[in-house]
Design a protein around this motif. Structure first.
Motif, PDB file in Angstrom:
ATOM      1  N   ASN A   1      23.843 -52.599 -10.621  1.00 34.10           N
ATOM      2  CA  ASN A   1      23.538 -51.708  -9.504  1.00 34.10           C
ATOM      3  C   ASN A   1      24.794 -50.939  -9.104  1.00 34.10           C
ATOM      4  O   ASN A   1      25.895 -51.485  -9.079  1.00 34.10           O
ATOM      5  N   ILE A   2      24.628 -49.655  -8.753  1.00 36.39           N
ATOM      6  CA  ILE A   2      25.762 -48.769  -8.518  1.00 36.39           C
ATOM      7  C   ILE A   2      25.700 -48.187  -7.113  1.00 36.39           C
ATOM      8  O   ILE A   2      24.668 -47.663  -6.685  1.00 36.39           O
ATOM      9  N   ASN A   3      26.827 -48.277  -6.392  1.00 32.65           N
ATOM     10  CA  ASN A   3      26.951 -47.700  -5.058  1.00 32.65           C
ATOM     11  C   ASN A   3      27.934 -46.536  -5.072  1.00 32.65           C
ATOM     12  O   ASN A   3      28.662 -46.335  -6.050  1.00 32.65           O
ATOM     13  N   ASP A   4      27.987 -45.784  -3.980  1.00 31.83           N
ATOM     14  CA  ASP A   4      28.871 -44.639  -3.866  1.00 31.83           C
ATOM     15  C   ASP A   4      30.294 -45.027  -4.259  1.00 31.83           C
ATOM     16  O   ASP A   4      30.888 -45.924  -3.650  1.00 31.83           O
ATOM     17  N   PRO A   5      30.868 -44.393  -5.280  1.00 30.92           N
ATOM     18  CA  PRO A   5      32.188 -44.793  -5.754  1.00 30.92           C
ATOM     19  C   PRO A   5      33.318 -44.463  -4.793  1.00 30.92           C
ATOM     20  O   PRO A   5      34.425 -44.981  -4.959  1.00 30.92           O
ATOM     21  N   ASP A   6      33.068 -43.638  -3.785  1.00 31.49           N
ATOM     22  CA  ASP A   6      34.133 -43.265  -2.864  1.00 31.49           C
ATOM     23  C   ASP A   6      34.245 -44.216  -1.678  1.00 31.49           C
ATOM     24  O   ASP A   6      35.335 -44.653  -1.327  1.00 31.49           O
ATOM     25  N   LEU A   7      33.132 -44.538  -1.041  1.00 27.79           N
ATOM     26  CA  LEU A   7      33.179 -45.410   0.136  1.00 27.79           C
ATOM     27  C   LEU A   7      32.007 -46.383   0.184  1.00 27.79           C
ATOM     28  O   LEU A   7      31.754 -46.994   1.224  1.00 27.79           O
ATOM     29  N   GLY A   8      31.268 -46.557  -0.894  1.00 29.65           N
ATOM     30  CA  GLY A   8      30.042 -47.345  -0.867  1.00 29.65           C
ATOM     31  C   GLY A   8      30.267 -48.848  -0.792  1.00 29.65           C
ATOM     32  O   GLY A   8      31.249 -49.382  -1.300  1.00 29.65           O
ATOM     33  N   TYR A   9      29.325 -49.515  -0.140  1.00 25.70           N
ATOM     34  CA  TYR A   9      29.317 -50.975  -0.052  1.00 25.70           C
ATOM     35  C   TYR A   9      28.461 -51.544  -1.178  1.00 25.70           C
ATOM     36  O   TYR A   9      27.614 -50.854  -1.737  1.00 25.70           O
ATOM     37  N   PRO A  10      28.603 -52.827  -1.513  1.00 28.93           N
ATOM     38  CA  PRO A  10      28.162 -53.322  -2.823  1.00 28.93           C
ATOM     39  C   PRO A  10      26.660 -53.555  -2.954  1.00 28.93           C
ATOM     40  O   PRO A  10      25.864 -53.177  -2.103  1.00 28.93           O
ATOM     41  N   ALA A  11      26.314 -54.229  -4.053  1.00 27.38           N
ATOM     42  CA  ALA A  11      24.910 -54.463  -4.399  1.00 27.38           C
ATOM     43  C   ALA A  11      24.147 -55.123  -3.265  1.00 27.38           C
ATOM     44  O   ALA A  11      23.042 -54.712  -2.920  1.00 27.38           O
ATOM     45  N   LEU A  12      24.719 -56.170  -2.667  1.00 24.48           N
ATOM     46  CA  LEU A  12      24.132 -56.826  -1.502  1.00 24.48           C
ATOM     47  C   LEU A  12      25.005 -56.525  -0.292  1.00 24.48           C
ATOM     48  O   LEU A  12      26.165 -56.915  -0.246  1.00 24.48           O
ATOM     49  N   TYR A  13      24.430 -55.851   0.693  1.00 25.95           N
ATOM     50  CA  TYR A  13      25.181 -55.506   1.897  1.00 25.95           C
ATOM     51  C   TYR A  13      24.478 -56.135   3.089  1.00 25.95           C
ATOM     52  O   TYR A  13      23.344 -55.783   3.417  1.00 25.95           O
ATOM     53  N   ASN A  14      25.157 -57.088   3.730  1.00 28.81           N
ATOM     54  CA  ASN A  14      24.613 -57.773   4.897  1.00 28.81           C
ATOM     55  C   ASN A  14      25.330 -57.280   6.144  1.00 28.81           C
ATOM     56  O   ASN A  14      26.518 -57.529   6.327  1.00 28.81           O
ATOM     57  N   GLU A  15      24.599 -56.556   7.008  1.00 22.06           N
ATOM     58  CA  GLU A  15      25.178 -56.039   8.241  1.00 22.06           C
ATOM     59  C   GLU A  15      24.353 -56.525   9.427  1.00 22.06           C
ATOM     60  O   GLU A  15      23.159 -56.209   9.551  1.00 22.06           O
ATOM     61  N   ASN A  16      24.978 -57.321  10.282  1.00 18.95           N
ATOM     62  CA  ASN A  16      24.345 -57.853  11.491  1.00 18.95           C
ATOM     63  C   ASN A  16      23.163 -58.766  11.191  1.00 18.95           C
ATOM     64  O   ASN A  16      22.362 -59.059  12.077  1.00 18.95           O
ATOM     65  N   GLY A  17      23.047 -59.203   9.950  1.00 19.11           N
ATOM     66  CA  GLY A  17      21.913 -60.046   9.583  1.00 19.11           C
ATOM     67  C   GLY A  17      22.359 -61.394   9.057  1.00 19.11           C
ATOM     68  O   GLY A  17      23.517 -61.793   9.163  1.00 19.11           O
ATOM     69  N   THR A  18      21.397 -62.109   8.487  1.00 20.09           N
ATOM     70  CA  THR A  18      21.651 -63.408   7.874  1.00 20.09           C
ATOM     71  C   THR A  18      21.211 -63.330   6.419  1.00 20.09           C
ATOM     72  O   THR A  18      20.060 -62.983   6.134  1.00 20.09           O
ATOM     73  N   THR A  19      22.126 -63.663   5.520  1.00 19.12           N
ATOM     74  CA  THR A  19      21.825 -63.593   4.091  1.00 19.12           C
ATOM     75  C   THR A  19      22.188 -64.914   3.425  1.00 19.12           C
ATOM     76  O   THR A  19      23.272 -65.453   3.647  1.00 19.12           O
ATOM     77  N   LYS A  20      21.262 -65.412   2.595  1.00 22.48           N
ATOM     78  CA  LYS A  20      21.538 -66.612   1.805  1.00 22.48           C
ATOM     79  C   LYS A  20      21.213 -66.314   0.347  1.00 22.48           C
ATOM     80  O   LYS A  20      20.121 -65.824   0.027  1.00 22.48           O
ATOM     81  N   VAL A  21      22.172 -66.611  -0.534  1.00 23.58           N
ATOM     82  CA  VAL A  21      22.006 -66.402  -1.968  1.00 23.58           C
ATOM     83  C   VAL A  21      22.150 -67.755  -2.654  1.00 23.58           C
ATOM     84  O   VAL A  21      23.154 -68.436  -2.477  1.00 23.58           O
ATOM     85  N   LYS A  22      21.128 -68.140  -3.432  1.00 28.04           N
ATOM     86  CA  LYS A  22      21.139 -69.465  -4.060  1.00 28.04           C
ATOM     87  C   LYS A  22      20.684 -69.356  -5.514  1.00 28.04           C
ATOM     88  O   LYS A  22      19.717 -68.663  -5.829  1.00 28.04           O
ATOM     89  N   LYS A  23      21.416 -70.017  -6.401  1.00 29.18           N
ATOM     90  CA  LYS A  23      21.073 -70.099  -7.822  1.00 29.18           C
ATOM     91  C   LYS A  23      20.797 -68.718  -8.414  1.00 29.18           C
ATOM     92  O   LYS A  23      19.801 -68.520  -9.120  1.00 29.18           O
ATOM     93  N   SER A  24      21.672 -67.783  -8.138  1.00 31.83           N
ATOM     94  CA  SER A  24      21.458 -66.416  -8.586  1.00 31.83           C
ATOM     95  C   SER A  24      22.703 -65.860  -9.264  1.00 31.83           C
ATOM     96  O   SER A  24      23.809 -66.376  -9.088  1.00 31.83           O
ATOM     97  N   LEU A  25      22.501 -64.809 -10.034  1.00 35.89           N
ATOM     98  CA  LEU A  25      23.575 -64.148 -10.772  1.00 35.89           C
ATOM     99  C   LEU A  25      23.740 -62.727 -10.267  1.00 35.89           C
ATOM    100  O   LEU A  25      22.781 -61.958 -10.219  1.00 35.89           O
ATOM    101  N   LEU A  26      24.970 -62.373  -9.884  1.00 31.06           N
ATOM    102  CA  LEU A  26      25.313 -60.998  -9.531  1.00 31.06           C
ATOM    103  C   LEU A  26      26.370 -60.535 -10.515  1.00 31.06           C
ATOM    104  O   LEU A  26      27.493 -61.040 -10.516  1.00 31.06           O
ATOM    105  N   SER A  27      26.006 -59.575 -11.354  1.00 29.65           N
ATOM    106  CA  SER A  27      26.867 -59.226 -12.476  1.00 29.65           C
ATOM    107  C   SER A  27      26.812 -57.725 -12.768  1.00 29.65           C
ATOM    108  O   SER A  27      25.764 -57.092 -12.626  1.00 29.65           O
ATOM    109  N   TYR A  28      27.974 -57.174 -13.146  1.00 28.87           N
ATOM    110  CA  TYR A  28      28.098 -55.767 -13.533  1.00 28.87           C
ATOM    111  C   TYR A  28      27.647 -54.799 -12.441  1.00 28.87           C
ATOM    112  O   TYR A  28      27.100 -53.732 -12.728  1.00 28.87           O
ATOM    113  N   ASN A  29      27.870 -55.157 -11.197  1.00 29.19           N
ATOM    114  CA  ASN A  29      27.591 -54.246 -10.092  1.00 29.19           C
ATOM    115  C   ASN A  29      28.876 -53.535  -9.682  1.00 29.19           C
ATOM    116  O   ASN A  29      29.975 -54.040  -9.871  1.00 29.19           O
ATOM    117  N   TYR A  30      28.719 -52.343  -9.058  1.00 35.22           N
ATOM    118  CA  TYR A  30      29.882 -51.565  -8.647  1.00 35.22           C
ATOM    119  C   TYR A  30      29.725 -51.100  -7.205  1.00 35.22           C
ATOM    120  O   TYR A  30      28.673 -50.588  -6.812  1.00 35.22           O
TER     121      TYR A  30
END
Length: 475
Positions: free
Chosen positions: A270-299
């Motif tokens: 997954n690709i975000n704005d190369p100048d100021l972009g935030y990544p594949a998973l962006y958690n703002e003011n929320g609650t995020t849980k990631v379990k048994k997962s792969l995050l790979s080749y993101n920008y």
């Protein structure tokens, strides 16, 4: 105005929109749907967690791509699209009261309008069908979901027509509860200011994805969020793939003050704005849980994999590998995060924090951080820049990371002025930087507990004695 009158008006509205859209009257099933394999991506099954050595969920990490349209005879005996029973649709049939949908986007739209009016229900899509959407209403290709609706995809794909208007595929409105399974969603697209190229979940909406692929959905690279999913409600993603989506921020998922849970899934390419972009998973003011997962080749500019800002993030038994960012290749932390039983490996940044950049309290436990590179700054493995809060590394290994730039230090860990780090039963070994210290470059405060080993780092393990010394570190 009565509910039935509103439903009738909505149904007519959609039919007019559908008929007005060019080419929507005849839609054929896909003869083939090619799997998209991400070039050079490691098999998730080979990425072991740090604590127990168990592999990640198996799979190819790719999503289904664009379908090849071709005709297919479903022989439904006339219309028959609303008939119940197995028939030739096969696959996942849902409950006894589920409605089977013809391989026709008009039938899918009509059924969704009916279920919204009838307080919800279940749909089963035609097996392996390609539903190509051309109608656009309020930036949506399908009617907004406002009731509990389950869609059993049966291997089908829903896509926006390549030459159609810009619109997302699904919107889950207030009170909507959408469950999707065994389905691919692709080519959703929104322009400047868009939210959720594939799916948007409003506050008080719910989304459940099970064996779903979100592939090549997008929002504009400026002033837009959530290439695949934008969540303000409650979203659960399991056994799914989010692949090659693009956005300014949160190309895979932008979680805005919502609750997000991801398990046994792959978030890749997954690709975000190369100048100021935030990544594949962006958690703002929320609650995020990631379990048994792969995050790979993101920008992303600020972190390739996960960015936590003014929220709470928890990572368990997951791997962040081969991601790229200007800062914080794997994980970027501005607010508390807890990472355990995980791997952060082979990520790269131009500036600080090849593996992680930690600007707030964090606990990194039973985790391996290795093979990460900060090309032109410090903290090949991790950069700690917080003032006042403590980052804890417990039962972890930080090894074979690099900060190779001219005059730079902290191949393993770099700690800025005011930063606080506690090392408990942790090893910092085999890290390299251009100047001392190759292991732990400390301009803040370090405390140690248990068995701490800082050895075999180049050019030195820690900086010169007397300058912010690191306990139990020699040479």
């Amino acid at each position: 105005m009565s509910q039935s009158h509103v439903a009738a008006m909505l149904s007519r509205h959609w039919k007019l929109a559908v008929l007005a859209a060019a080419g929507c009257a005849t839609v054929t099933a896909a003869t083939t749907i090619a799997a998209v394999a991400h070039s050079g991506q490691p098999d998730a099954g080979s990425v072991a967690t740090a604590a127990d050595g168990k592999g990640m969920p198996a799979g190819d990490g790719g999503g289904k791509g664009e379908g090849v349209e071709g005709k297919r005879d479903h022989d439904r005996g006339g219309k028959g699209g609303h008939a119940k029973g197995d028939g030739e649709y096969g696959g996942h049939h849902g409950g006894a009261d589920a409605t089977h949908v013809e391989c026709d986007p008009n039938d899918l739209i009509a059924n969704l309008v009916d279920l919204n009016a009838e307080r919800g229900g279940e749909l089963v899509l035609a097996k392996d069908c390609l539903y190509t959407l051309t109608a656009n209403q309020d930036d949506n290709g399908l009617p907004e979901i406002t009731q509990p609706i389950a869609i059993h995809g049966n291997g089908a794909t829903i896509q926006r027509a390549a030459n159609g208007d810009d619109f997302r595929v699904f919107e889950v409105g207030v009170g909507g509860d959408l469950k999707l399974s065994h389905l691919t969603i692709t080519r959703g697209k929104l322009g400047d200011g868009g939210e959720g190229g594939g799916i948007r979940v409003a506050a008080a909406g719910r989304l459940d994805l099970d064996h779903v692929t979100l592939d090549r959905n997008s929002t504009d690279l400026e002033n837009s969020d959530g290439g695949a999913v934008y969540n303000e409600g409650v979203t659960t993603i399991r056994d799914s793939t989010l692949n090659k989506n693009t956005s300014e921020d949160g190309a895979a998922v932008y979680n805005q003050a919502g609750k997000l849970e991801i398990s046994d899934s792959k978030i890749t390419g997954n690709i975000n704005d190369p100048d100021l972009g935030y990544p594949a998973l962006y958690n703002e003011n929320g609650t995020t849980k990631v379990k048994k997962s792969l995050l790979s080749y993101n920008y992303g500019y600020y972190g390739g994999g996960l960015y936590n800002r003014e929220g709470v993030a928890e990572v368990e038994k997951s791997a962040f590998t081969y991601n790229f960012g200007y800062y914080g290749g794997g994980i970027y932390v501005d607010d508390p995060v807890y990472v355990r039983d995980s791997t952060v490996a082979h990520n790269t940044v131009a500036a600080d924090g090849g593996g992680l950049i930690l600007n707030d309290a964090a606990v990194i436990e039973n985790t391996r951080i290795y093979g990460n590179v900060a090309i032109d700054s410090e903290g090949g493995g991790a950069h700690v820049a917080n003032a006042g809060n403590t980052v804890v590394f417990r039962n972890s290994e930080i090894h074979d990371n690099q900060a190779p730039g001219n005059g730079l230090s902290g191949g393993g860990i770099s700690i800025s002025s005011g930063g606080r780090v506690n090392l408990t039963d942790t090893k910092v070994t085999g890290n390299i930087s251009d100047r001392e210290a190759g292991g732990v470059q400390n301009n803040g405060t370090v405390t140690t507990n248990g068995k701490v080993r800082i050895i075999d780092n180049v050019p030195t393990n820690c900086q010169a004695t007397g300058t912010n010394p690191v306990p139990d570190c020699f040479g």
